[in-house]
Each structure stands twice: as structure tokens, then as C-alpha cells.
Design an enzyme around this catalytic site. Structure first.
Site, PDB file in Angstrom:
ATOM      1  N   ASP A   1      12.742  87.266  -6.933  1.00 28.41           N
ATOM      2  CA  ASP A   1      12.301  86.717  -5.655  1.00 28.41           C
ATOM      3  C   ASP A   1      12.875  87.615  -4.564  1.00 28.41           C
ATOM      4  O   ASP A   1      14.091  87.829  -4.518  1.00 28.41           O
ATOM      5  CB  ASP A   1      12.864  85.284  -5.525  1.00 28.41           C
ATOM      6  CG  ASP A   1      11.999  84.380  -4.685  1.00 28.41           C
ATOM      7  OD1 ASP A   1      11.581  84.819  -3.594  1.00 28.41           O
ATOM      8  OD2 ASP A   1      11.742  83.225  -5.105  1.00 28.41           O
TER       9      ASP A   1
ATOM     10  N   GLU B   1       4.174  84.828  -1.578  1.00 24.65           N
ATOM     11  CA  GLU B   1       4.148  83.420  -1.154  1.00 24.65           C
ATOM     12  C   GLU B   1       3.388  83.393   0.169  1.00 24.65           C
ATOM     13  O   GLU B   1       3.952  83.414   1.251  1.00 24.65           O
ATOM     14  CB  GLU B   1       5.554  82.838  -0.955  1.00 24.65           C
ATOM     15  CG  GLU B   1       5.499  81.321  -0.757  1.00 24.65           C
ATOM     16  CD  GLU B   1       6.539  80.749   0.197  1.00 24.65           C
ATOM     17  OE1 GLU B   1       6.627  79.514   0.297  1.00 24.65           O
ATOM     18  OE2 GLU B   1       7.252  81.507   0.871  1.00 24.65           O
TER      19      GLU B   1
ATOM     20  N   HIS C   1       8.993  74.906  -6.440  1.00 26.28           N
ATOM     21  CA  HIS C   1      10.244  74.333  -5.938  1.00 26.28           C
ATOM     22  C   HIS C   1      10.150  73.819  -4.507  1.00 26.28           C
ATOM     23  O   HIS C   1      11.134  73.324  -3.974  1.00 26.28           O
ATOM     24  CB  HIS C   1      11.344  75.390  -6.048  1.00 26.28           C
ATOM     25  CG  HIS C   1      11.075  76.565  -5.143  1.00 26.28           C
ATOM     26  ND1 HIS C   1       9.997  77.406  -5.320  1.00 26.28           N
ATOM     27  CD2 HIS C   1      11.706  77.004  -4.036  1.00 26.28           C
ATOM     28  CE1 HIS C   1       9.993  78.310  -4.357  1.00 26.28           C
ATOM     29  NE2 HIS C   1      11.017  78.091  -3.575  1.00 26.28           N
ATOM     30  N   ASP C   2       8.984  74.005  -3.865  1.00 32.26           N
ATOM     31  CA  ASP C   2       8.780  73.493  -2.502  1.00 32.26           C
ATOM     32  C   ASP C   2       7.718  72.405  -2.457  1.00 32.26           C
ATOM     33  O   ASP C   2       7.823  71.456  -1.674  1.00 32.26           O
ATOM     34  CB  ASP C   2       8.292  74.618  -1.563  1.00 32.26           C
ATOM     35  CG  ASP C   2       9.288  75.731  -1.392  1.00 32.26           C
ATOM     36  OD1 ASP C   2      10.502  75.449  -1.338  1.00 32.26           O
ATOM     37  OD2 ASP C   2       8.851  76.896  -1.297  1.00 32.26           O
TER      38      ASP C   2
HETATM   39  C1  GLC Z   1      10.055  79.782   1.086  1.00 32.04           C
HETATM   40  C2  GLC Z   1      10.808  79.281  -0.110  1.00 32.04           C
HETATM   41  C3  GLC Z   1      11.567  78.061   0.281  1.00 32.04           C
HETATM   42  C4  GLC Z   1      12.566  78.453   1.346  1.00 32.04           C
HETATM   43  C5  GLC Z   1      11.859  79.128   2.506  1.00 32.04           C
HETATM   44  C6  GLC Z   1      12.832  79.833   3.382  1.00 32.04           C
HETATM   45  O1  GLC Z   1       9.101  78.912   1.534  1.00 32.04           O
HETATM   46  O2  GLC Z   1       9.933  79.064  -1.170  1.00 32.04           O
HETATM   47  O3  GLC Z   1      12.215  77.451  -0.798  1.00 32.04           O
HETATM   48  O4  GLC Z   1      13.249  77.319   1.805  1.00 32.04           O
HETATM   49  O5  GLC Z   1      10.964  80.119   2.082  1.00 32.04           O
HETATM   50  O6  GLC Z   1      13.317  80.985   2.762  1.00 32.04           O
END
Ligand code: GLC
Ligand code: CA
Length: 519
Positions: free
Chosen positions: A109, A254, A315-316
Site C-alpha cells: 500500500d 484507490e 477495510h473502509d
Molecule cells: C484511504 C484508506 C483509509 C485511510 C484514508 C487516509 O481511504 O483506505 O483507510 O483512512 O485513505 O489515508
């Protein structure tokens, strides 16, 4: 014997990640090797055989870099190291090698939108207005009233600006104040990230999932937080870098945007920006026949040579067996069938393969800054981040030490890998079988997608000439006509190999994959 390059370069249209299945590991919650209650890289190495058995081709690890954990790894304090709680750089090298021997690639990541406020870059930047690294972040003078420069709000609530009192300016943070946004207009930032990408690619990392990819480049006049066209330059730069490796490394963004047109734009002309862009309109769609519209739009909007991504848990966003399926196993099986048989790369989230649902927590269990800020209105993301359920032993097979897991276990006695492996009718066995069918039938991996007419509440499509998929996304028994062939997979009791001749009656939430269908 390990060959130097276990993954020879595929052609542009026949790469491992197109036909393959990806799997997201939230490292802190996957497997704990040393009994401290926190998952780690050695724990993951110990579970690679599960992923190989399941048929996984690539694993994306949630952040592994050193972090003060204001946002559990998404606040990075060092981009070329491993967080001590998770292991060492040596463990990561071992993971890449051990996974590689099993035909599994490792993706990390990458968090380029922001750093931790403890990252030496930010410490230096905030030291003075004259600091050489000042311009690595986004600073602005106070507004006319002395308050924040504008009314932007953080994704995690409250203003997106925090005043740095000693220097009298505000810095931008789209997330927590502990996550200051980098200034991607600064070429030194771009060069620093080139080095970070190279560092990991040189170690054999197969690619990156790129955090908040769509919004790293800010409007230089600070008028809007909308995606800026300047982001495409960054993607092209990274793509050139990734394509320079053999085998080519991949970029999975993402791309958290609402509009499919915008999402499609991150693929560039098809071969010059991201390889894969997460499809959030699909993630957030309802689980009914309307999903077919999102898929149709995606198919229509993506550049011809581009490849969709299908995911439903992370995870979100939550776990789909809860969010889409309300814990109902028939629906979970149907959702897995869609994910694994559409044209594109499926990304499963750890636990999807056993139909793992979100856990019920107590307020004192909360660790996620979002839940801690919003509870009781919103429990945040901890319920979807609880430890993997490996067995019914105390600790769920996740940890066997005295320490309590960092987040409580969900229903590990009711649902775990060990029990489901022993049961040929379990969701785990079903998921593995489906992945096997995907491997066996080339059209399931790369055949064109074409929706076929079907009754309300159902969704039927062809993959290439040799496969058809029929899903009943309703609670009514429904007849789908015009499918003749042999069952390759079924969510229900129909056995593979059974013949279908013209009509298929689908039970509520039943789905079948039919091979050699004749029109
Ligand atoms: C992305 C991640 C999330 C995180 C955010 C800030 O959306 O997936 O878990 O809190 O970025 O880095
Ligand atoms: Ca541990």
C-alpha cells in the site's frame, strides 16, 4: 529451485493480474506470530499455504511502513522501512520470496497523498517558513478573519486545515491533522516518490495499491477539492516507471470517486496510467439486479484495452456478507459468483472466502479514529477489521499468546477456516471451487462480457462464446430461459456437470455458471 524471475512478463492483454484473483490482507488482523495480539508479516508467511490452496494470485497488504498509527498505518513516518510491530525488512523480503515460490505476488500500500506529521519531511517543513522542505506540503495564510483559509472539511470531520501556531500558517489535511497533505506540484516530492517506488520494485514487490489516488494533486489556487487533471501526469510518470521493470509492476488505484466517467479516466488511454482502478460506484451499489447497470456503464466507459476491478469488501467500506447480504449465506455465495465471473480482476478481502461478517463491538473496543470521533452515530471501521477467523480454538487461530487481540474476534466459533475446509459444502469450499472454475475456463478469465435479456430480478450474461452466468437477485423463484449446456458451478445444490436444457429455474438468490451454452 527458485528461478530468478518466476513471473515472466505476459503480453499487454494477457497479464497475470487480468486472469488472476487478488486478495487484501489487513496485516494487523491476519495472523499473529508472536502472541502480542497484533498480526504481522511472519504470521502472514505462515498462512501463505491457505492463499495458495484457495487459488490467490496476488496479495495487497494494507500499510506495512512505520507509522505512529493515528490512522493505523495510513500515516507513514518512513517510506522504505517496515513497521516494527509488523516485522522487519528481512521479513518482507522473505514474504516476497516465499509467496513467489507459491506463485503469489505481493503488492504494498503506497500512501502518497499525505505523510504522518511525525515524518521527518513534515517536521522539517513546519520548523520555519524558510525551511527547504516547507513547500513539500500545502500551506496557506489564515483567512481574512484569522481562521482557516477556506471552508474545506476533512473526510474525517472538522476543518481540513490546522494552524501551525509558531509559523502562523495553516496546513492542509484531507484526513486527520496528523496526516498533512503533500504538495504534488513540487517536483522534489515527485522525485522522492520515484525513489520510493524503485526501492520496493527493486525488492521484488509486484506493485502498489495507491491510497487516495484520485486526489493527491491539489487545485493550485485552492478553489476546489475536486480531482485535478494534473493527477494524470503523476500516473503516467509512475506507469512508465512500473513498465520499466521485468516483470512489469502494477498500479491499483484507490480511486474513490462517485462518477464512473472520472474513474475510467484514471486508466488514461488504456495502457499509460493505472492498470486497475477500484470501482466505488460498484462497491456502494445495492446488491440487486441494478448492479447490472453499473457493470454495463463500466464496460462502456473503460478504454478498450483496460480491465475492470470488482470488489465488494475492504477495510473502509465494510464486509459485503453484512452490507450486501445481511449475513445470509445464499446471498453471500451469489455475490462471490458475481465477483469471480465478471470480466475483470476480483479483489477479495480477507475473510470474504468464509463469508465473514462484521463483528459486534463494545464502545471500549474502538481503535479507528473515525469510530472514536463519531460513535455512537457511527461505529467507524473497526467492525470490518477484526482478526481473521482461522479456527474455533481460543484466539481463533489468529493469536495463541496471552495477549488479547488488538481488536476482538468476531464469531470465530461459528465461522472459521478450519471447520469450513473440512466441509465440502461450506462457503470456503465453494469459493475455492469457483476460483478453480475460473482457472479452468479461459472465457471466464478473458472472454468478452455481454448481458443477455432475462426476467426482472435476474441478471444473465455471457463470457465469450463458451460460458454463461445466471443470477437470481431476488427472493422469488424465477425461470431463466434459453440456457443450454452443463453446470460448471452453482451456488445451490446443483452439481457441476448437470445438464441444463433451455430453462433453468433459479431458487431465490441462486446462481449458476453454465459452460458450452448454446444460444
Ligand atoms: C484511504 C484508506 C483509509 C485511510 C484514508 C487516509 O481511504 O483506505 O483507510 O483512512 O485513505 O489515508
Ligand atoms: Ca504479532
Amino acid at each position: 529451485m527458485i528461478s530468478p524471475s518466476p513471473f515472466p512478463n505476459g503480453s499487454a492483454t494477457n497479464s497475470w493480474w487480468r486472469g488472476g484473483v487478488l486478495y487484501q490482507v489487513y496485516v494487523r488482523s491476519f495472523a499473529d506470530s508472536n502472541g502480542d495480539g497484533v498480526g504481522d508479516l511472519a504470521g502472514l508467511i505462515g498462512r501463505l499455504d491457505h492463499l495458495r490452496w484457495l487459488g490467490i494470485d496476488g496479495v495487497w497488504l494494507s500499510p506495512t511502513m512505520p507509522s505512529p498509527n493515528a490512522d493505523w498505518g495510513y500515516d507513514v513516518a518512513h517510506y522504505t522501512e517496515v513497521d516494527a510491530e509488523l516485522g522487519t525488512l528481512g521479513d518482507l523480503d522473505r514474504l516476497v520470496a516465499d509467496a513467489g515460490r507459491r506463485g503469489i505476488r505481493i503488492l504494498l500500500d503506497l500512501v502518497p497523498n499525505h505523510t504522518s506529521d511525525r515524518h521527518p519531511w513534515f517536521v522539517e517543513a513546519r520548523a520555519s517558513r524558510e525551511s527547504a522542505r516547507r513547500d513539500w506540503y500545502v500551506w496557506a495564510d489564515p483567512g481574512a478573519d484569522g481562521g482557516p483559509p477556506n471552508d474545506w472539511t476533512s473526510v474525517f470531520d472538522g476543518p481540513a486545515w490546522t494552524l501551525d501556531e509558531p509559523t502562523g500558517q495553516y496546513y492542509l489535511h484531507q484526513f486527520l491533522a496528523e496526516q498533512p497533505d503533500l504538495n504534488w506540484w513540487n517536483d522534489a516530492v515527485r522525485r522522492a516518490f520515484d525513489e520510493i517506488l524503485r526501492f520496493w520494485f527493486d525488492r521484488g514487490v509486484a506493485g502498489f495499491r495507491i491510497d487516495v489516488a484520485h486526489s493527491i494533486v491539489k487545485d493550485s489556487e485552492l478553489k476546489t477539492l475536486d480531482t485535478q487533471p494534473g493527477v494524470h501526469d503523476v500516473f503516467r510518470r509512475w506507469r512508465t516507471l512500473a513498465d520499466g521493470y521485468d516483470p512489469r509492476r502494477i498500479l491499483l488505484g484507490e480511486t474513490h470517486v462517485r462518477e464512473l466517467e472520472l474513474m475510467a479516466s484514471f486508466y488514461g488511454k488504456g495502457e499509460d496510467e493505472l492498470h486497475l482502478a477500484f470501482n466505488f460506484p460498484f462497491v456502494y451499489a445495492d446488491f440487486d439486479a441494478g448492479l447490472a447497470e453499473v457493470v454495463a456503464d463500466t464496460e462502456r466507459l473503460l478504454p478498450e484495452t483496460s480491465w475492470p476491478v470488482w470488489t465488494a469488501s475492504n477495510h473502509d467500506a465494510g464486509r459485503f456478507p453484512t452490507r450486501w447480504c445481511a449475513g445470509d449465506d445464499a446471498r453471500t455465495r451469489l455475490a462471490l459468483m458475481a465477483l469471480l465471473t465478471l470480466r475483470g480482476t476480483p479483489v477479495l478481502y480477507y475473510g470474504d472466502e468464509i463469508g465473514m461478517t462484521e463483528a459486534e463491538l463494545q464502545p471500549e473496543d474502538l481503535r479507528d479514529p473515525v469510530g472514536l470521533r463519531r460513535w455512537p452515530k457511527d461505529w467507524g471501521r473497526d467492525p470490518m477489521r477484526t482478526p481473521m477467523q482461522w479456527s474455533s480454538a481460543p484466539g481463533g487461530g489468529f493469536t495463541d499468546g496471552g495477549a488479547a487481540p488488538w481488536l476482538p474476534l468476531g464469531d470465530f466459533e461459528g465461522r472459521n477456516v478450519e471447520d469450513q475446509r473440512a466441509d465440502p459444502t461450506s462457503i470456503l469450499s465453494y469459493t475455492r471451487d469457483l476460483i478453480g472454475v475460473r482457472r479452468r475456463l479461459q472465457d471466464l478469465r478473458d472472454g468478452a462480457y455481454e448481458r443477455l435479456p432475462s426476467p426482472a430480478g435476474t441478471w444473465v450474461w455471457r463470457r465469450g462464446a463458451s460460458v454463461a452466468v445466471a443470477l437470481n437477485l431476488s427472493g422469488m423463484r424465477t425461470r431463466v430461459q434459453g440456457l443450454t449446456g452443463a453446470v460448471a458451478a452453482s451456488t445451490g445444490p446443483t452439481r457441476p456437470g448437470a445438464a441444463v436444457a433451455g430453462d433453468v429455474w433459479l431458487a431465490p438468490w441462486e446462481g449458476v455458471v453454465v459452460e458450452n451454452p448454446s444460444p
